[in-house]
Design a protein around this motif. Structure first.
Motif, mmCIF file in Angstrom:
data_model
loop_
_atom_site.group_PDB
_atom_site.id
_atom_site.type_symbol
_atom_site.label_atom_id
_atom_site.label_comp_id
_atom_site.label_asym_id
_atom_site.label_seq_id
_atom_site.Cartn_x
_atom_site.Cartn_y
_atom_site.Cartn_z
ATOM 1 N N CYS A 315 11.991 -21.869 38.362
ATOM 2 C CA CYS A 315 10.992 -20.944 37.838
ATOM 3 C C CYS A 315 11.632 -19.967 36.860
ATOM 4 O O CYS A 315 11.074 -19.685 35.785
ATOM 5 C CB CYS A 315 10.331 -20.179 38.977
ATOM 6 N N LYS A 316 12.805 -19.454 37.217
ATOM 7 C CA LYS A 316 13.477 -18.523 36.317
ATOM 8 C C LYS A 316 13.814 -19.205 34.997
ATOM 9 O O LYS A 316 13.673 -18.608 33.924
ATOM 10 C CB LYS A 316 14.753 -17.974 36.964
ATOM 11 N N SER A 382 18.782 -20.461 46.401
ATOM 12 C CA SER A 382 18.702 -19.044 46.040
ATOM 13 C C SER A 382 17.395 -18.727 45.323
ATOM 14 O O SER A 382 16.768 -19.584 44.706
ATOM 15 C CB SER A 382 19.874 -18.665 45.133
ATOM 16 N N SER A 383 16.996 -17.473 45.436
ATOM 17 C CA SER A 383 15.855 -16.971 44.680
ATOM 18 C C SER A 383 16.271 -15.708 43.934
ATOM 19 O O SER A 383 17.244 -15.045 44.300
ATOM 20 C CB SER A 383 14.676 -16.655 45.602
ATOM 21 N N PHE A 384 15.527 -15.389 42.911
ATOM 22 C CA PHE A 384 15.790 -14.208 42.097
ATOM 23 C C PHE A 384 14.547 -13.325 42.152
ATOM 24 O O PHE A 384 13.450 -13.771 41.806
ATOM 25 C CB PHE A 384 16.094 -14.605 40.656
ATOM 26 N N MET A 385 14.693 -12.086 42.577
ATOM 27 C CA MET A 385 13.564 -11.166 42.624
ATOM 28 C C MET A 385 13.330 -10.636 41.208
ATOM 29 O O MET A 385 13.925 -9.653 40.783
ATOM 30 C CB MET A 385 13.842 -10.029 43.609
ATOM 31 N N VAL A 386 12.469 -11.312 40.492
ATOM 32 C CA VAL A 386 12.252 -10.999 39.074
ATOM 33 C C VAL A 386 11.261 -9.855 38.951
ATOM 34 O O VAL A 386 10.152 -9.914 39.502
ATOM 35 C CB VAL A 386 11.735 -12.233 38.319
ATOM 36 N N SER A 403 3.811 -19.681 34.991
ATOM 37 C CA SER A 403 5.042 -19.944 35.744
ATOM 38 C C SER A 403 5.119 -19.059 36.979
ATOM 39 O O SER A 403 5.517 -19.506 38.063
ATOM 40 C CB SER A 403 6.264 -19.719 34.846
ATOM 41 N N LEU A 404 4.740 -17.792 36.826
ATOM 42 C CA LEU A 404 4.749 -16.880 37.974
ATOM 43 C C LEU A 404 3.713 -17.312 39.017
ATOM 44 O O LEU A 404 3.981 -17.284 40.223
ATOM 45 C CB LEU A 404 4.462 -15.450 37.501
ATOM 46 N N PRO A 442 11.289 -26.313 44.998
ATOM 47 C CA PRO A 442 10.644 -25.093 44.510
ATOM 48 C C PRO A 442 10.644 -25.021 42.970
ATOM 49 O O PRO A 442 11.676 -25.305 42.363
ATOM 50 C CB PRO A 442 11.517 -23.970 45.098
ATOM 51 N N PRO A 443 9.527 -24.665 42.330
ATOM 52 C CA PRO A 443 8.239 -24.310 42.937
ATOM 53 C C PRO A 443 7.199 -25.416 42.791
ATOM 54 O O PRO A 443 6.015 -25.124 42.608
ATOM 55 C CB PRO A 443 7.841 -23.098 42.096
#
Length: 502
Positions: A315-316, A382-386, A403-404, A442-443
């Protein structure tokens, strides 16, 4: 902080114009001037404070006859070399200052960012006003299109024709379609000065919040509407400026006169950019073939996300590629890096366990009747808190929002499988199914294996993929009402509800 606390106590017990002036001065100095280099604070008289930057001024007038209550706030800024008085902005700042200083300080953040990026080449305050107008026009076009297209879609649904996504085919209000599949609900001054977009709300809110009579949705974009404020799960953005990191705004010769929205003039060197939203609405934008060299390319637009979204690496990457400038996209900001499953778990435990929907309930977790195990090999991905996403042109906003949304839909589906805290569980547990999450990407997709104990321990495997419009599509191995399960999952994004149809 000690001085502010002391002055607040004194003003509350023995209010006076002098104490009020000092209190506002100390707060503005600490939370505005010290936060944004370039801002200055003056005290022209015993009843007035002036906060100013290079291109804006906020005058705060206190009422000496009422122990320092706020009489008026005046906001002005430079536009085309002339000073413009923003009456509505001043009224809004006055209300914020009366309600909560933190809200006032957030609005000053917006003004300070516009001021920071103002230069002889870039009239940031005027450009912001034009982009604000562009997004209002986009919103009006989408509402008009959704209103016209939903009637035949609902008729086709009643006749069993068509395969639209749940939002368009269910006959819901056009504003719901714009919210979930367009540029979102346009909002002026959404908690602070400027323009924002509400681009997602939870399914429980959609299914139970004013849809039955439609009255709540008709005026949802109105500043007086309280509908969105009443929802539990709301995702919104606020548009502002930020450092571009090497390449900046896509500027046109006509941008600072007409904005970006609309087809290019036939005599110009601009090109046309088309964004397709709402499954068919074509939105035309004016665009330059090259990025601007304004201010050494240090300025770009920014979507500030509230709340931040836990995004997977994929996603990022899509958020990064949404911008036409690779160096701008490298400026994407994320506040933390944690396992995606942990991030979803944290969100799940903040929400209510059960949400009332039209007399029924969404489970938000099947743990009141199931045992769940996460057994996928990349569970620690891992995830990134955007929280901030840069962009160079308004035609990039829709791709960013989609995308979000995709990540939010995925997170919601996974979250509906995560056990909530014991204090949230209502009723006696009833073990019906044993669920294993055996794979995820994901996602984009998630695969679950369900051991249905009430059917002599039959195993059913479900693979859920999100299509190009972020709608769950279910593939099933084993017996069960796949079509009904898929329809319920699309409507609720809740495995706990959908698995009842196994």
């Amino acid at each position: 902080m000690l001085a502010i606390s002391a002055l607040s106590v004194i003003q509350k017990e023995t209010p006076s114009i002098a104490t009020a002036l000092r209190l506002y001065a100390v707060q503005i100095q600490k939370y505005c001037v010290e936060k944004h280099p370039g801002l200055s604070l003056f005290c022209p008289s015993e009843t007035e404070l002036t906060l100013c930057g290079t291109a804006f001024v906020v005058d705060i007038h206190l009422d000496a006859t009422k122990n320092g209550s706020i009489r008026k706030v005046k906001l002005s800024y430079v536009e085309n070399g002339d000073q413009v008085n923003d009456r509505d902005g001043g009224v809004y700042l006055k209300k914020q200052l009366e309600d909560s200083f933190s809200l006032f300080a957030a609005s000053i953040d917006t003004l300070a960012l516009c001021d920071k990026h103002t230069s002889p080449e870039l009239d940031a305050f005027k450009l912001y006003k034009l982009v604000k107008g562009d997004m209002e026009k986009v919103h009006q076009r989408e509402v008009s299109y959704a209103s016209a297209s939903l009637a035949p879609a609902a008729a086709a649904r009643d006749e069993g024709v068509g395969n639209e996504s749940w939002a368009l085919s269910s006959g819901m209000h056009p504003m719901v379609s714009v919210l979930l599949d367009g540029h979102g609900i346009y909002r002026v001054n959404p908690g602070k000065l400027g323009v924002g977009l509400v681009y997602w709300v939870g399914r429980g809110d959609v299914l139970g919040g004013g849809v039955d009579d439609g009255e709540g949705w008709d005026n949802v974009a109105s500043p007086d509407s309280k509908l969105l404020d009443s929802f539990e799960e709301v995702y919104s953005t606020h548009i502002s400026f930020m450092e571009g990191g090497g390449q900046g705004l896509n500027m046109l010769n006509s941008t600072q006169e007409y904005g970006y929205f609309g087809p290019p003039d036939t005599n110009s060197t601009e090109i046309e950019s088309t964004v397709v939203s709402l499954n068919g609405l074509e939105l035309k934008f004016r665009k330059s073939t090259t990025l601007s060299s304004l201010s050494l390319n240090k300025t770009c637009f920014m979507l500030e996300l509230n709340p931040p979204v836990p995004c997977s690496m994929d996603c990022k990457s899509k958020l990064l590629s949404a911008s036409s400038s690779s160096s701008v996209s490298s400026k994407i900001e994320s506040s933390a890096i944690i396992p995606l499953l942990d991030a979803i778990h944290a969100i799940q435990n903040k929400s209510s366990a059960l949400t009332k929907v039209k007399g029924g309930k969404l489970h938000h977790s099947p743990t009141t009747y199931s045992k769940v195990k996460f057994a996928m090999p990349n569970a620690v991905a891992s995830s990134f808190m955007v929280d901030k996403v840069p962009f160079t042109h308004p035609d990039e906003i829709y791709t960013i929002l989609q995308s979000l949304r995709r990540q939010i839909v995925f997170n919601t589906l996974v979250g509906s499988l995560i056990p909530v805290e014991v204090g949230h569980v209502v009723g006696k547990a009833r073990l019906v199914n044993v669920i294993q999450v055996v794979g995820w990407n994901p996602p984009d997709s998630i695969t679950v294996s369900v051991l249905v104990l009430e059917r002599n321990s039959v195993v059913v495997v479900l693979k859920v993929d999100l299509d190009e419009r972020n709608t769950p599509v279910v593939m099933m191995q084993g017996e069960g009402n796949r079509e009904r399960l898929e329809k319920v999952l699309q409507a609720t994004l809740d495995f706990g509800v959908a698995l009842e149809f196994l």
